[in-house]
Design a protein around this motif. Sequence first.
Motif, PDB file in Angstrom:
ATOM      1  N   UNK A  37      68.582  39.620  59.811  1.00 17.59           N
ATOM      2  CA  UNK A  37      67.643  40.427  59.023  1.00 17.59           C
ATOM      3  C   UNK A  37      68.344  41.624  58.382  1.00 17.59           C
ATOM      4  N   UNK A  38      69.331  42.176  59.084  1.00 13.72           N
ATOM      5  CA  UNK A  38      70.068  43.314  58.527  1.00 13.72           C
ATOM      6  C   UNK A  38      70.826  42.901  57.265  1.00 13.72           C
ATOM      7  N   UNK A  39      71.390  41.686  57.249  1.00 12.90           N
ATOM      8  CA  UNK A  39      72.102  41.220  56.061  1.00 12.90           C
ATOM      9  C   UNK A  39      71.136  41.093  54.878  1.00 12.90           C
ATOM     10  N   UNK A  40      69.973  40.513  55.110  1.00 18.87           N
ATOM     11  CA  UNK A  40      69.003  40.363  54.025  1.00 18.87           C
ATOM     12  C   UNK A  40      68.443  41.706  53.583  1.00 18.87           C
ATOM     13  N   UNK A  41      68.239  42.602  54.534  1.00 19.67           N
ATOM     14  CA  UNK A  41      67.709  43.935  54.199  1.00 19.67           C
ATOM     15  C   UNK A  41      68.682  44.729  53.350  1.00 19.67           C
ATOM     16  N   UNK A  42      69.961  44.368  53.413  1.00 21.23           N
ATOM     17  CA  UNK A  42      70.966  45.066  52.611  1.00 21.23           C
ATOM     18  C   UNK A  42      70.863  44.733  51.130  1.00 21.23           C
ATOM     19  N   UNK A  43      70.080  43.711  50.791  1.00 23.17           N
ATOM     20  CA  UNK A  43      69.897  43.334  49.389  1.00 23.17           C
ATOM     21  C   UNK A  43      68.762  44.149  48.787  1.00 23.17           C
ATOM     22  N   UNK A  44      69.111  45.095  47.940  1.00 27.29           N
ATOM     23  CA  UNK A  44      68.092  45.950  47.330  1.00 27.29           C
ATOM     24  C   UNK A  44      67.130  45.146  46.460  1.00 27.29           C
ATOM     25  N   UNK A  45      67.583  44.000  45.974  1.00 28.49           N
ATOM     26  CA  UNK A  45      66.754  43.190  45.066  1.00 28.49           C
ATOM     27  C   UNK A  45      65.573  42.524  45.776  1.00 28.49           C
ATOM     28  N   UNK A  46      65.640  42.400  47.103  1.00 33.90           N
ATOM     29  CA  UNK A  46      64.595  41.699  47.848  1.00 33.90           C
ATOM     30  C   UNK A  46      63.436  42.648  48.143  1.00 33.90           C
ATOM     31  N   UNK A  47      62.235  42.251  47.726  1.00 34.93           N
ATOM     32  CA  UNK A  47      61.054  43.089  47.933  1.00 34.93           C
ATOM     33  C   UNK A  47      60.621  43.120  49.395  1.00 34.93           C
ATOM     34  N   UNK A  48      60.425  41.945  49.968  1.00 34.10           N
ATOM     35  CA  UNK A  48      59.997  41.813  51.361  1.00 34.10           C
ATOM     36  C   UNK A  48      60.618  40.564  51.964  1.00 34.10           C
ATOM     37  N   UNK A  49      60.762  40.578  53.295  1.00 34.38           N
ATOM     38  CA  UNK A  49      61.278  39.442  54.044  1.00 34.38           C
ATOM     39  C   UNK A  49      60.146  38.913  54.915  1.00 34.38           C
ATOM     40  N   UNK A  50      59.745  37.667  54.683  1.00 38.79           N
ATOM     41  CA  UNK A  50      58.705  37.048  55.512  1.00 38.79           C
ATOM     42  C   UNK A  50      59.377  36.284  56.642  1.00 38.79           C
ATOM     43  N   UNK A  51      59.245  36.802  57.846  1.00 38.39           N
ATOM     44  CA  UNK A  51      59.819  36.188  59.036  1.00 38.39           C
ATOM     45  C   UNK A  51      58.778  35.246  59.636  1.00 38.39           C
ATOM     46  N   UNK A  52      59.129  33.972  59.753  1.00 40.09           N
ATOM     47  CA  UNK A  52      58.180  32.952  60.200  1.00 40.09           C
ATOM     48  C   UNK A  52      58.462  32.627  61.663  1.00 40.09           C
ATOM     49  N   UNK A  53      57.510  32.941  62.531  1.00 42.40           N
ATOM     50  CA  UNK A  53      57.696  32.843  63.973  1.00 42.40           C
ATOM     51  C   UNK A  53      56.888  31.700  64.574  1.00 42.40           C
ATOM     52  N   UNK A  54      57.348  31.212  65.701  1.00 44.17           N
ATOM     53  CA  UNK A  54      56.595  30.215  66.450  1.00 44.17           C
ATOM     54  C   UNK A  54      55.296  30.842  66.969  1.00 44.17           C
ATOM     55  N   UNK A  55      54.201  30.070  67.014  1.00 44.26           N
ATOM     56  CA  UNK A  55      52.966  30.614  67.598  1.00 44.26           C
ATOM     57  C   UNK A  55      53.122  30.969  69.064  1.00 44.26           C
ATOM     58  N   UNK A  56      54.150  30.407  69.717  1.00 46.48           N
ATOM     59  CA  UNK A  56      54.410  30.699  71.129  1.00 46.48           C
ATOM     60  C   UNK A  56      55.493  31.754  71.324  1.00 46.48           C
TER      61      UNK A  56
END
Length: 263
Positions: A37-56
């Motif tokens: 997530x830190x690598x993706x957050x370093x991209x200023x061009x990205x508005x939001x990161x949708x993290x998709x988690x298991x229901x469990x």
Amino acid sequence: MTIWAVVPAAGIGSRMQVAIPKQYLRINGQTVLSLTLARLSALAQVERIMLVLSPDDRHWARHNSVYNPERDKVLTCVGGEDRWQSVLNGLDALAGLAGPDDWVLVHDAVRPCVRVDDMLRLLELAAGEGTGKGKGAKGSSGGLLALPVSDTLKRADSERHVVQTVDRDALWAACTPQLFPFQRLRDALRAASAAGVTLTDEASAMEWAGEHPQLVPCHKDNIKITYAEDLQLAELILQAQAQALETRATAETGTQAYTGILE
């Protein structure tokens, strides 16, 4: 140009044979997922990161206190049984925010070593859309980070006997992130799954829809953590990357002479 990111992290990592999902294993005190997530957050061009988690998932709640949604851009939703379903759920969760002509980066939760420079070169595909300057062979088809296959490939029978040596000249190993127009990827995933197509990554859905994504070469250290020994390799890669950045920084400030990568 607006870009969003989806990180499917609903898998359990059965091949690791560990008690917790591999994205929550630790490297130098940090979870694999937090490093990714830190690598993706370093991209200023990205508005939001949708993290998709298991229901469990019972682990994110213990780690999410370190994330500030405004700073780190992380939102969450619930995934499905298969990767394609988790990615589609992530796209559906972003539908109220993202426009149909926006772009989406899909990145494996267990690729914490991806280089920002490689991702920026991938984003050039979106920057060139509509201007004639994009590098994609088919313009708006998007693309993915990938590596040309260098090993000799063997096709085996059911008993693991070699039956053929495969020509590797035009073969590439697909990596992530993969970058596609938001609505077109969403539609392709829905249509391919409805047709019963086996989807191994997002590019396979776009290919089934008749698209021709562009392969963007990346560094070999963009590894996917699959087996236990990959954790040790990722630790070494991250240390080497940090040292390289420190060397570059000192060289650019002139505080220390740059002596070269081989020394």
